[in-house]
Every structure is written in structure tokens, then in C-alpha cells.
Design an enzyme around this catalytic site. Structure first.
Site: not given
Length: 196
Positions: A42-44
Site C-alpha cells: 500500500l502506498d505511503y
């Protein structure tokens, strides 16, 4: 080797890895279990369900796009998507040099029950927001954000709520738990891995 399967509700602004040279928060700050790794990312700036395991074969199957397992997100977008924009998402959207697979998408009738985010999303008095439930069978880098932007509705907040039959449920941000036996069996079927 005893295989472990964990679910984490990844908070906003946490890297989906265990080390960062810049000192940003990582999974290590939340999951004190050695030897497990994220099966997918999952992206930051995205939140929600992350599966961690030390089962390398399953991890490979869940991250290889050939197997196309479903991942479901709640997506808050800027504006109110038109039926045409929703139809584009359902058919697949051209992003850079590729066409995405079709998505299953629906407008949520009300805002989902998600904890407040810190910092909160930007608020624009004259521009409404809409929550979508979007399911993909591929997971390219920042794909959901790129898809909604491509049809004219930028993503403001992104929460992954399910991977196959595994659901976030009431797991609080930053908390994790082991899968129960029923969830393990479902996960192994999803990854088409014969164990247990």
C-alpha cells in the site's frame, strides 16, 4: 517452518516495508514479528489492510499479476463521478502505456465508518466528495489514484478494506492480528496453495 499469516491495518503515512533510510514510520513500528513480509503493498499515503506472511510461495502468488486476486478499496474522490466516468472505470482505463483491467465500482450511499485521518483531507467548501467501493484484480503502482484521476475525479483518501475474503472489519489503525483458521483456509484457496 511454522507459517504465519497476519493482518495489519496500516495507518496513513507509514511505509509498507520494514526499513527506511529517511527514518519514516515503517511496518516495523507496528508489527514486532520477525521474518514476515508484506504480500503486496500500500502506498505511503494509503491506509488499510495489509497481509504479512513468512510463506514465500503464497506471497509470490498474491503479488503476481497473473493470478488476479481481488482487492477492494473505499476511495474518497473529489466531486461526484458521472455515470460515464464510472462506466470507464468498469471497462478499464488507459494509464500511461497500459490499459487497466476492468474494475468493479459502485458509489457508496453514505460515508463509510472510517476513523478520522491525521492530517485530515483537504476540504473545499464548494466541491463535494464521493466515496466509491472499487475492486481490482491487479495492483500496479498507485493504480487506484491514477484510474480515478484519469476519469476526472482525483482520489483524496484511499483505504483498502479487503483482500479476497479477508476483511479489515474493526481492526483499528496500527493494530494487527493473526488470521483465524477459517481465514487461513480462505487465503490458501485464494493463493491456490495446498497447505494445512
Amino acid at each position: 517452518m511454522k507459517y504465519r499469516y497476519l493482518l495489519l491495518n496500516k495507518p496513513y503515512r507509514v511505509l509498507c516495508q520494514f526499513q527506511d533510510a529517511q527514518g519514516r514510520p515503517t511496518l516495523k513500528d507496528y508489527v514486532p514479528v520477525p521474518g514476515v513480509y508484506a504480500a503486496g503493498r500500500l502506498d505511503y499515503d494509503s491506509e488499510g489492510l495489509v497481509l504479512l506472511t513468512n510463506d514465500g510461495r503464497l506471497q509470490h502468488r498474491l503479488t503476481d499479476p497473473r493470478y488476479g486476486h481481488p482487492r477492494t478499496y473505499w476511495v474518497q474522490v473529489e466531486g461526484c463521478p458521472t455515470p460515464e466516468a464510472l462506466a470507464e472505470l468498469r471497462q478499464g482505463v488507459r494509464i500511461q502505456d497500459y490499459m487497466t483491467r476492468p474494475a468493479v465500482v459502485q458509489v457508496l450511499p453514505q460515508e463509510p465508518d472510517v476513523p478520522p485521518r491525521d492530517p485530515p483531507i483537504r476540504f473545499r467548501r464548494h466541491i463535494p466528495t464521493t466515496w466509491l467501493r472499487l475492486t481490482l484484480r491487479e495492483g500496479r503502482n498507485r493504480q487506484v489514484r491514477r484510474m480515478t484521476a484519469a476519469v476526472g475525479y482525483p482520489t483524496l483518501r484511499l483505504v483498502r478494506v479487503a483482500i479476497g475474503e479477508l476483511h479489515l472489519q474493526d481492526l483499528a489503525p496500527g493494530c494487527w492480528r493473526e488470521l483465524n483458521n477459517q481465514e487461513r483456509q480462505s487465503l490458501l484457496r485464494l493463493g491456490n496453495v495446498q497447505k494445512l
